[in-house]
Design a protein around this motif. Structure first.
Motif, PDB file in Angstrom:
ATOM      1  N   SER A  79      16.684  22.731   2.559  1.00  0.00           N
ATOM      2  CA  SER A  79      17.814  23.986   1.503  1.00  0.00           C
ATOM      3  C   SER A  79      18.329  24.058   3.274  1.00  0.00           C
ATOM      4  N   ARG A  80      19.663  24.066   2.703  1.00  0.00           N
ATOM      5  CA  ARG A  80      20.650  24.764   3.099  1.00  0.00           C
ATOM      6  C   ARG A  80      21.878  25.857   2.779  1.00  0.00           C
ATOM      7  N   ASP A  81      22.945  26.889   3.714  1.00  0.00           N
ATOM      8  CA  ASP A  81      22.787  27.776   3.717  1.00  0.00           C
ATOM      9  C   ASP A  81      24.300  27.510   3.932  1.00  0.00           C
ATOM     10  N   ASN A  82      25.595  26.711   3.172  1.00  0.00           N
ATOM     11  CA  ASN A  82      26.966  26.355   3.756  1.00  0.00           C
ATOM     12  C   ASN A  82      27.224  27.564   4.705  1.00  0.00           C
ATOM     13  N   ALA A  83      27.531  28.520   4.658  1.00  0.00           N
ATOM     14  CA  ALA A  83      28.747  29.637   4.776  1.00  0.00           C
ATOM     15  C   ALA A  83      27.623  29.861   6.052  1.00  0.00           C
ATOM     16  N   LYS A  84      26.820  28.907   6.717  1.00  0.00           N
ATOM     17  CA  LYS A  84      25.664  29.762   7.782  1.00  0.00           C
ATOM     18  C   LYS A  84      25.722  28.265   8.796  1.00  0.00           C
ATOM     19  N   ASN A  85      26.166  27.321   8.349  1.00  0.00           N
ATOM     20  CA  ASN A  85      25.678  26.281   8.669  1.00  0.00           C
ATOM     21  C   ASN A  85      24.633  26.048   8.862  1.00  0.00           C
ATOM     22  N   THR A  86      23.988  26.667   8.408  1.00  0.00           N
ATOM     23  CA  THR A  86      22.631  26.489   8.339  1.00  0.00           C
ATOM     24  C   THR A  86      21.638  25.654   7.818  1.00  0.00           C
ATOM     25  N   VAL A  87      20.775  24.616   7.831  1.00  0.00           N
ATOM     26  CA  VAL A  87      20.202  24.131   7.015  1.00  0.00           C
ATOM     27  C   VAL A  87      17.993  24.726   8.078  1.00  0.00           C
ATOM     28  N   TYR A  88      17.213  24.178   6.133  1.00  0.00           N
ATOM     29  CA  TYR A  88      15.424  25.117   6.710  1.00  0.00           C
ATOM     30  C   TYR A  88      15.177  24.347   5.924  1.00  0.00           C
ATOM     31  N   LEU A  89      13.493  23.734   6.861  1.00  0.00           N
ATOM     32  CA  LEU A  89      12.694  22.855   5.669  1.00  0.00           C
ATOM     33  C   LEU A  89      11.653  23.687   6.128  1.00  0.00           C
ATOM     34  N   GLN A  90      11.555  23.880   4.387  1.00  0.00           N
ATOM     35  CA  GLN A  90      10.172  24.482   4.117  1.00  0.00           C
ATOM     36  C   GLN A  90       9.274  23.285   3.861  1.00  0.00           C
ATOM     37  N   MET A  91       7.911  23.784   5.501  1.00  0.00           N
ATOM     38  CA  MET A  91       6.732  22.171   4.977  1.00  0.00           C
ATOM     39  C   MET A  91       5.549  23.712   5.383  1.00  0.00           C
ATOM     40  N   ASN A  92       4.963  22.786   3.873  1.00  0.00           N
ATOM     41  CA  ASN A  92       3.757  22.765   2.961  1.00  0.00           C
ATOM     42  C   ASN A  92       3.146  22.481   3.142  1.00  0.00           C
ATOM     43  N   SER A  93       1.686  22.916   2.896  1.00  0.00           N
ATOM     44  CA  SER A  93       0.268  22.058   3.125  1.00  0.00           C
ATOM     45  C   SER A  93       0.089  20.901   3.929  1.00  0.00           C
ATOM     46  N   LEU A  94       0.361  21.545   5.707  1.00  0.00           N
ATOM     47  CA  LEU A  94       0.885  20.630   6.255  1.00  0.00           C
ATOM     48  C   LEU A  94      -0.567  19.662   6.845  1.00  0.00           C
ATOM     49  N   LYS A  95      -0.118  18.884   8.039  1.00  0.00           N
ATOM     50  CA  LYS A  95      -1.487  17.451   7.684  1.00  0.00           C
ATOM     51  C   LYS A  95      -1.254  17.199   9.561  1.00  0.00           C
ATOM     52  N   PRO A  96      -2.627  17.123   9.729  1.00  0.00           N
ATOM     53  CA  PRO A  96      -2.002  16.958  10.814  1.00  0.00           C
ATOM     54  C   PRO A  96      -1.266  15.921  11.249  1.00  0.00           C
ATOM     55  N   GLU A  97      -0.611  15.121  10.648  1.00  0.00           N
ATOM     56  CA  GLU A  97      -0.423  13.520  10.775  1.00  0.00           C
ATOM     57  C   GLU A  97       1.645  13.974  10.936  1.00  0.00           C
ATOM     58  N   ASP A  98       1.609  15.325  10.459  1.00  0.00           N
ATOM     59  CA  ASP A  98       2.861  15.830  10.504  1.00  0.00           C
ATOM     60  C   ASP A  98       2.775  15.975  12.213  1.00  0.00           C
ATOM     61  N   THR A  99       2.268  15.804  13.001  1.00  0.00           N
ATOM     62  CA  THR A  99       2.746  16.607  14.629  1.00  0.00           C
ATOM     63  C   THR A  99       3.115  15.956  15.146  1.00  0.00           C
TER      64      THR A  99
END
Length: 121
Positions: free
Chosen positions: A70-90
Motif C-alpha cells: 500500500s502507499r501513502d502518496n502524501a507521505k511518499n511512503t509505501v508499506y508492505l504487510q506480510m502475513n503467513s510468513l514462511k521460512p523461504e521469505d527470509t
C-alpha cells in the motif's frame, strides 16, 4: 539528494506477520513507482511488490495472497504487510523508488539500504 528510510524488519516465526515501511524524502519532483524487492542468501534480487503512481500493483507469484503493498502518496511512503510468513521469505528486503528528480528533471532510480526479515520454522 534522495533518501529511502526502511523499517519494520525483524525475526518472526513461520505463520506470523510483519509490516515494512519505506519513506522517501529529498529532491523528488514526482514518484512514478515505489516497491519492494528482496534478496535471499545466494540468490538474485527479485521483485516482491511494486506499485505505480496510478495505484496498480505487481506481486511476485510466491507472495500473492499473503503480502499486501500500500502507499501513502502524501507521505511518499509505501508499506508492505506480510502475513503467513514462511521460512523461504527470509531475505533482505529493499525499497526502490522510480522518480523524477526535482533538481535535474530526469527520471531516476534509487534503492534503500535494506531491512532484514528472518522467518524461523
Amino acid at each position: 539528494q534522495v533518501q529511502l528510510v526502511e523499517s519494520g524488519g525483524g525475526l518472526v516465526q513461520a505463520g506470523g506477520s510483519l509490516r515494512l515501511s519505506c519513506a522517501a524524502s529529498g529532491s523528488i519532483f514526482r514518484i512514478n513507482a515505489m516497491g519492494w524487492y528482496r534478496q535471499a542468501p545466494g540468490k538474485q534480487r527479485e521483485l516482491v511488490a511494486a506499485m505505480t503512481s496510478g495505484g496498480s500493483t505487481n506481486y511476485a507469484d510466491s507472495v500473492k495472497g499473503r503480502f499486501t503493498n500500500s502507499r501513502d502518496n502524501a507521505k511518499n511512503t509505501v508499506y508492505l504487510q506480510m502475513n503467513s510468513l514462511k521460512p523461504e521469505d527470509t531475505a533482505v528486503y529493499y525499497c526502490n523508488a522510480d522518480y523524477v528528480s526535482a533538481v535535474v528533471a530526469l527520471r531516476m532510480d534509487y534503492w534503500g539500504k535494506g531491512t532484514l526479515v528472518t522467518v524461523s520454522s
